[in-house]
Design a protein around this motif. Structure first.
Motif, PDB file in Angstrom:
ATOM      1  N   UNK A  46      42.697  29.133  45.320  1.00 45.21           N
ATOM      2  CA  UNK A  46      41.675  28.315  44.667  1.00 45.21           C
ATOM      3  C   UNK A  46      42.310  27.601  43.492  1.00 45.21           C
ATOM      4  N   UNK A  47      41.700  26.493  43.084  1.00 43.21           N
ATOM      5  CA  UNK A  47      42.238  25.715  41.969  1.00 43.21           C
ATOM      6  C   UNK A  47      41.209  25.491  40.867  1.00 43.21           C
ATOM      7  N   UNK A  53      34.877  31.270  42.953  1.00 44.13           N
ATOM      8  CA  UNK A  53      33.600  31.931  43.194  1.00 44.13           C
ATOM      9  C   UNK A  53      33.159  31.726  44.641  1.00 44.13           C
ATOM     10  N   UNK A  54      33.386  30.530  45.187  1.00 48.24           N
ATOM     11  CA  UNK A  54      33.035  30.272  46.591  1.00 48.24           C
ATOM     12  C   UNK A  54      33.792  31.222  47.520  1.00 48.24           C
ATOM     13  N   UNK A  55      35.071  31.458  47.228  1.00 46.60           N
ATOM     14  CA  UNK A  55      35.853  32.396  48.024  1.00 46.60           C
ATOM     15  C   UNK A  55      35.317  33.813  47.930  1.00 46.60           C
ATOM     16  N   UNK A  56      34.946  34.218  46.721  1.00 45.01           N
ATOM     17  CA  UNK A  56      34.357  35.547  46.544  1.00 45.01           C
ATOM     18  C   UNK A  56      33.038  35.653  47.292  1.00 45.01           C
ATOM     19  N   UNK A  57      32.207  34.610  47.198  1.00 45.05           N
ATOM     20  CA  UNK A  57      30.913  34.605  47.880  1.00 45.05           C
ATOM     21  C   UNK A  57      31.091  34.746  49.388  1.00 45.05           C
ATOM     22  N   UNK A  58      32.108  34.085  49.922  1.00 42.67           N
ATOM     23  CA  UNK A  58      32.384  34.153  51.365  1.00 42.67           C
ATOM     24  C   UNK A  58      32.678  35.590  51.798  1.00 42.67           C
ATOM     25  N   UNK A  59      33.248  36.366  50.873  1.00 41.77           N
ATOM     26  CA  UNK A  59      33.584  37.767  51.150  1.00 41.77           C
ATOM     27  C   UNK A  59      32.437  38.716  50.796  1.00 41.77           C
TER      28      UNK A  59
END
Length: 131
Positions: A46-47, A53-59
């Motif tokens: 992520x940058x 947060x989007x990556x965490x939400x996906x998990x």
């Protein structure tokens, strides 16, 4: 031996410019969890905060603090490698080292050693049970 690996994570964070997805407070904490629990939580791309947060939400996570609570136990007496969570902002966290915490500076562009905060909670990573 594990303390040396912990210090390498800390030293990298101090020596390397602050950058989302490479050297930020969330990744330091996830690297600490990886070190002690044998996970690979810090492998992410992520940058920006939004992308992270989007990556965490996906998990299935809302923020990194939830990962800390899932893999760690709250402690009252801190040692090197313990994790501090800011009580007022769930996106701010730090790692205990040498009687201080390694946290983001005021400009939010690097890390500095700071006095141990009195507010907030401290967590210690539970060891992974390998069988």
């Amino acid at each position: 031996m594990i303390h040396n690996k912990l210090m390498k994570i800390i030293q990298y964070s101090i020596d390397t410019p602050y950058q989302f997805g490479d050297n930020d407070c969330n990744l330091i904490v996830l690297r600490i969890i990886d070190l002690f629990a044998g996970t690979s939580l810090s492998i992410r791309e992520y940058t920006s905060v939004k992308e992270g947060i989007a990556g965490l939400n996906k998990e299935g996570w809302n923020h990194t603090g939830e990962i800390v609570e899932a893999y760690c136990d709250e402690v009252t007496h801190v040692i090197d490698g313990d994790i501090w969570l800011d009580p007022d902002n769930l996106l701010i966290m730090a790692v205990v080292v040498s009687g201080r915490v390694l946290g983001v500076n005021d400009e939010h562009n690097g890390f500095v050693l700071q006095p141990i905060p009195k507010k907030g909670k401290y967590y210690r990573v539970r060891k992974q049970d390998n069988g």
